[in-house]
Design an enzyme around this catalytic site. Structure first.
Site: not given
Ligand code: NAP
Length: 408
Positions: A153, A219, A273, A297
């Site tokens: 971002y 992640k 996840d 987000d």
């Protein structure tokens, strides 16, 4: 503004010095912003009056941003607004239109960057009777700390087919990277310094509020040097800034048989996840989640959906020098001026603001009055359409009902 109004300032130890009549800035917002702002101001003033009986009050001062600023000054985010937020340190903001093809990419993003508001804080909890898609929404009670300044971002990206993308692809090729010709490219910067200040704020929040754990969501199994480093730096921050106040899950089991010592915060990490599954299946295991920008987000909105959607989800963007509390939904332009939408998100952002000022009594009173009003079935259209036996009221009608509960 009343004569006795004074700015909030910062003590040498970094804590806030809050006078009894602090100046608090507001940006009413575009579209439905003015409707929800009016309802919110009425409720917050009623909450402060009910809690402190005139000994404290907020001196609201308007600053401009978004469409209203553009119409009056020709700028979407005037320097005067940034200067005022730096001076007064606390602001409440309605939603702002994202200008399409008009110079500034997003007023919200520009505000966060200009003031280095590095932590996006989103508490998520369920209020009784709010319709939810899950079986046990009351078990969802978490606060997301999303890093606001880095990651994909950061806005460092190059369109497919441009000379910049070509040049970068060639450079990466010289380092051994294989990139499909004509690709678009985006860069994912992550630093130890910005990760650590975010995780430090998340742990401090857990300690201040007596919460059991901070989960580092990442992640890192795939993106080892960015997301993996986020988790490693997060653990480092815990050791560096809170020795004796934090422990890892391994230490919890090895040294304490799985029973958390009073006042200690457990630091754990979860792959992104998998965490999406676990917050659905075992929401009671998570208190504070600290995570990079993109994960944050996604998880913020997914968690908000678990407890009834964005209409009542509050948020704040906080840095060391200033804090901007904001509705998390957009301007809902089709309802602008109709006195229709739910002001709950901005009211609860105001509750966060009151807690930030240390005015817990007022914050608790407003949150309870809002919760009781919804539980009584008095709600705006968005909740009424999903609830049985609800009484649908307007935006101002809902604000009035909450204020009346506060003032008795
Ligand atoms: P939006 O304004 O959030 O509205 C989408 C839908 O969400 C609305 O049509 C409405 O659903 C529901 N909704 C939003 N706020 C509500 C409220 N207070 N009470 C009840 N329902 C509410 O999203 P958008 O239409 O995508 O975006 C509009 C503008 O807002 C864009 O310019 C966007 O960039 C901007 N935006 C600003 C912010 C911000 O300032 N932080 C955040 C997001 C978007 P129903 O139609 O089903 O009733």
């Amino acid at each position: 503004m009343p004569d006795n109004a004074q700015p909030v300032s910062i003590n040498p130890d970094g804590s806030l010095a809050v006078p009894d009549n602090p100046v608090v800035l507001f940006i009413e917002g575009d579209g439905t912003g003015p409707d929800i702002w009016r309802a919110t101001q009425r409720v917050l003033d009623a909450g402060v009056a009910a809690a402190y009986n005139g000994a404290r009050s907020i001196a609201w001062k308007e600053v401009l941003a978004g469409e209203k600023a553009f119409k009056e000054t020709g700028e979407w985010l005037p320097q005067a607004t940034l200067d005022a937020i730096q001076k007064y340190r606390v602001a409440l903001k309605g939603p702002l239109t994202t200008p399409v093809g008009k110079g500034i990419r997003s007023v919200n993003v520009a505000l966060r960057q200009a003031l280095d508001l590095y932590a996006c804080i989103r508490p998520v909890r369920h209020y009784p009777r709010v319709p939810s898609p899950v079986r046990d929404p009351d078990k969802v009670n978490m606060v997301v700390f999303r890093e606001n300044t880095e990651d994909l971002y950061a806005g460092i990206e190059y369109a497919a087919g441009t000379p910049e993308a070509q040049k970068l692809a060639e450079f990466l090729g010289s380092l051994g990277a294989k990139i499909q010709p004509g690709s678009a490219l985006g860069i994912k910067p992550m630093s130890a310094s910005n990760t650590k200040r975010l995780v430090r704020a998340a742990i401090q929040y857990a300690l201040d509020n007596g919460l059991a754990s901070v989960t580092l969501m990442h992640k890192g199994n795939i993106m080892k040097f960015t997301e993996g480093a986020f988790a490693a730096w997060g653990y480092e921050a815990a050791r560096e800034f809170f020795p004796g106040r934090t422990l890892t899950e391994k230490e919890l089991w090895d040294a304490h048989g799985g029973k958390r010592p009073e006042g200690m915060v457990v630091i754990k990490d979860r792959i992104a996840d998998m965490l999406f599954q676990q917050v659905l299946l075992r929401p009671g295991e998570f208190d504070v989640i600290a995570t990079p920008n993109l994960n944050g987000d996604y998880i913020s909105d997914a968690l908000a959906a678990q407890v009834g959607g964005l209409g009542i989800a509050p948020g704040a963007n906080v840095g060391d020098g200033a804090a901007v509390f904001e509705a998390t939904h957009g301007t809902a332009p089709k309802y602008a001026g109709l006195d229709k939408v739910n002001p709950g998100s901005l009211i609860l952002s105001g509750v966060m603001l009151l807690r930030h000022l240390g005015w817990r009594e007022a914050a608790d009173a407003v949150e309870k009055a809002l919760s009781d009003t919804i539980a009584s079935g008095v709600v705006t259209y968005d909740l009424a359409r999903q609830m049985e036996n609800a009484t649908e009221v307007s935006c101002s009608g809902f604000g009035g009902a909450v204020a009346t509960r506060l003032l008795g």
